[in-house]
Design an enzyme around this catalytic site. Structure first.
Site, PDB file in Angstrom:
ATOM      1  N   HIS A   1      14.890   8.236   8.851  1.00 32.93           N
ATOM      2  CA  HIS A   1      13.878   8.486   7.827  1.00 32.93           C
ATOM      3  C   HIS A   1      13.138   7.195   7.477  1.00 32.93           C
ATOM      4  CE1 HIS A   1      16.186  12.164   7.137  1.00 32.93           C
ATOM      5  NE2 HIS A   1      15.257  12.587   6.289  1.00 32.93           N
TER       6      HIS A   1
ATOM      7  N   ASN B   1      20.251   2.268  10.724  1.00 30.21           N
ATOM      8  CA  ASN B   1      19.896   3.370   9.829  1.00 30.21           C
ATOM      9  C   ASN B   1      20.983   3.651   8.793  1.00 30.21           C
ATOM     10  OD1 ASN B   1      18.529   5.733   8.883  1.00 30.21           O
ATOM     11  ND2 ASN B   1      19.819   6.981  10.216  1.00 30.21           N
TER      12      ASN B   1
ATOM     13  N   ASP C   1       3.615 -11.701   4.037  1.00 32.81           N
ATOM     14  CA  ASP C   1       2.685 -12.359   4.969  1.00 32.81           C
ATOM     15  C   ASP C   1       3.190 -12.289   6.401  1.00 32.81           C
ATOM     16  OD1 ASP C   1       0.732 -13.077   3.132  1.00 32.81           O
ATOM     17  OD2 ASP C   1       1.586 -15.059   2.752  1.00 32.81           O
TER      18      ASP C   1
ATOM     19  N   GLU D   1       2.805  -8.813   7.800  1.00 31.70           N
ATOM     20  CA  GLU D   1       1.390  -8.574   8.112  1.00 31.70           C
ATOM     21  C   GLU D   1       1.001  -9.257   9.417  1.00 31.70           C
ATOM     22  OE1 GLU D   1      -0.749  -7.931   3.785  1.00 31.70           O
ATOM     23  OE2 GLU D   1      -0.541  -9.978   4.544  1.00 31.70           O
TER      24      GLU D   1
ATOM     25  N   ASP E   1      -2.583  -4.711   6.453  1.00 28.53           N
ATOM     26  CA  ASP E   1      -2.969  -5.390   5.212  1.00 28.53           C
ATOM     27  C   ASP E   1      -2.202  -4.715   4.085  1.00 28.53           C
ATOM     28  OD1 ASP E   1      -4.151  -6.808   3.192  1.00 28.53           O
ATOM     29  OD2 ASP E   1      -6.126  -5.888   3.386  1.00 28.53           O
TER      30      ASP E   1
ATOM     31  N   GLN F   1      -1.984 -11.047  -4.612  1.00 31.51           N
ATOM     32  CA  GLN F   1      -1.495 -10.928  -3.237  1.00 31.51           C
ATOM     33  C   GLN F   1      -1.061 -12.280  -2.689  1.00 31.51           C
ATOM     34  OE1 GLN F   1      -3.698  -8.533  -0.324  1.00 31.51           O
ATOM     35  NE2 GLN F   1      -4.973  -7.779  -1.995  1.00 31.51           N
TER      36      GLN F   1
ATOM     37  N   GLU G   1       2.861 -12.374  -1.718  1.00 34.60           N
ATOM     38  CA  GLU G   1       3.077 -12.113  -0.300  1.00 34.60           C
ATOM     39  C   GLU G   1       3.637 -13.318   0.443  1.00 34.60           C
ATOM     40  OE1 GLU G   1      -0.428 -10.479   1.472  1.00 34.60           O
ATOM     41  OE2 GLU G   1      -0.347  -8.645   0.270  1.00 34.60           O
TER      42      GLU G   1
END
Length: 428
Positions: A265, A296, A396, A399, A405, A415, A419
């Protein structure tokens, strides 16, 4: 005033200024088919476009029929003041066609400034995606103000700007309380069959960016509070998602059979126990990724259980998670890259970002530099450490690895603060 950046040399007014209605400006009225400097009468008033035009091509990424397209050092300038000041500004932006990246900036000029000085607002924005993204700026100027967008890099690479929205000074941004996409749409996913590998599924229980060719989500996002928890048993009704386009392959409950990987999930069953319908929705295969059993059932389960402990203490939680890369090692041993005759990609990494907030209104507006945010990036292997804390990283870094983003609805300065930090809080 919450300005940053150097002042710019004052310009002479391009036209007599007048007071106009507050944005939003969608750029759907007015025409300008070429790049030389000129003015356009949009719905909110007169704007000057320099090295910019009103783009209507299929390659212009836009909401509606038009967007403003800038090239070189193009600018988009209001020739009027917003009469009630501005608290925040949000701008939609994307690369034009298949052009490369460009950076751009938002600048402001307050009518109270006799020197007609322009001042940079917030951070420089780098546009890298052909999908419209939202850039948000905290302005907090109490009196009449006008704005200018300046393309600052990228040269001949063109930039689309759309849907410029300002909120009046003293007015909180529109609240996105308890929305599964309150933190943003990390990939600009849309419910559009022409975007088969970034296809948006909006369900009451969670939001998904689904990849048809990988047979799994790119990411899943959801909100969690005490109202989502109840006494409903786990339904275990794994099944294909009937909301996918009929012509696409539908991953089934049997697609992972005998593979050595769990139907993992993204949005957990235990986060949706308030009703049979809500719990059952988490068993759609569009919410699953092939996950090594130890990952998991131990590492991720431990973080999921820890996340739910915040609810009893008067908190709510936002979560976005997903997977990337190709090739994992399940209980059968050996590297596996795909399942179901190549229809489902086995990821090499599984990541998650958890944002913890005290219960309140206008959730996104209450995220600040001190908000606890947990980010993990784990290998999809069965020999994984069961302590999720050892896999903590920065938003960061996730990303950079995924091209997403994340947390894009937060003000840019928030942010930047949250981040870049690795969580150092307790793990149980």
């Amino acid at each position: 005033m919450s300005f940053t950046g150097p002042a710019r040399v004052a310009r002479q007014p391009l036209a007599p200024l007048h007071v106009a209605a507050v944005a939003p400006e969608t750029f759907e009225t007015g025409t300008k088919p070429d790049y030389p400097t000129g003015t356009v009468a949009f719905a909110t008033g007169s704007w000057t476009l320099a090295d910019a035009l009103v783009g209507t091509d299929a390659a212009d990424h836009k909401n509606g029929a038009q967007a403003v397209r800038l090239q070189q050092a193009g600018t988009l300038t209001m020739n009027f003041y917003l009469p009630n000041g501005a608290a925040t500004v949000t701008v939609q932006h994307a690369t034009y066609g298949t052009d490369g990246s460009s950076s751009w900036e938002l600048w402001a000029q307050a009518q109270s400034c006799d020197c007609a000085k322009w001042t940079k607002v917030g951070a420089t924005v780098l546009t890298t995606s052909p999908v419209l993204q939202a850039a948000s700026f905290v302005v907090n100027i109490p009196g009449p103000v006008k704005f200018e967008i300046r393309k600052t890099s990228g040269g001949r690479a063109r930039l689309d700007i759309d849907d410029f929205t300002a909120t009046d000074f003293g007015v909180a941004p529109p609240a996105l309380d308890n929305s599964n996409l309150a933190l943003g749409n990390p990939s600009g996913a849309q419910t559009d069959v022409s975007m088969p590998n970034n296809y948006l599924l909006l369900k009451p229980q969670y939001a998904v960016s689904y990849s048809r060719d990988q047979g799994k989500p790119n990411w899943v996002s959801w909100h969690l509070d005490l109202s989502d928890r109840g006494g409903i048993d786990r339904q275990d009704d794994f099944r294909a998602d009937p909301t996918l386009p009929a012509e696409w392959y539908h991953v089934t409950e049997f697609s992972y059979s005998g593979s050595g990987f769990d139907r993992g999930h993204n949005c957990p069953s235990a986060d949706r126990t308030s009703s049979v319908e809500n719990n059952s929705a988490t068993f759609l295969m569009t919410n699953m990724m092939p996950q090594a059993p130890q990952n998991n059932q131990q590492t991720w389960a431990n973080l999921e259980n820890y996340t739910r402990t915040f609810l009893a203490g008067g908190n709510e939680v936002y979560v976005v998670c997903g997977s990337y890369g190709v090739g994992g090692t399940g209980s059968a041993g050996g590297l596996t890259t795909t399942l179901d005759q190549g229809r489902v990609t086995v990821p090499s990494r599984c990541w998650k970002v958890v944002v913890i907030l005290p219960v309140g209104d206008n959730d996104v507006a209450r995220v600040n530099a001190g908000t606890r945010i947990i980010a993990i990036d784990t290998p999809n292997i069965n020999s994984i450490n069961t302590d999720w804390g050892v896999y903590r990283t920065t938003v960061d870094a996730i990303e950079a690895a995924t091209g997403l983003d994340l947390l894009s609805n937060l003000p840019l300065e928030v942010q930047a603060a949250v981040e870049a930090k690795i969580d150092a809080g307790p793990v149980n």
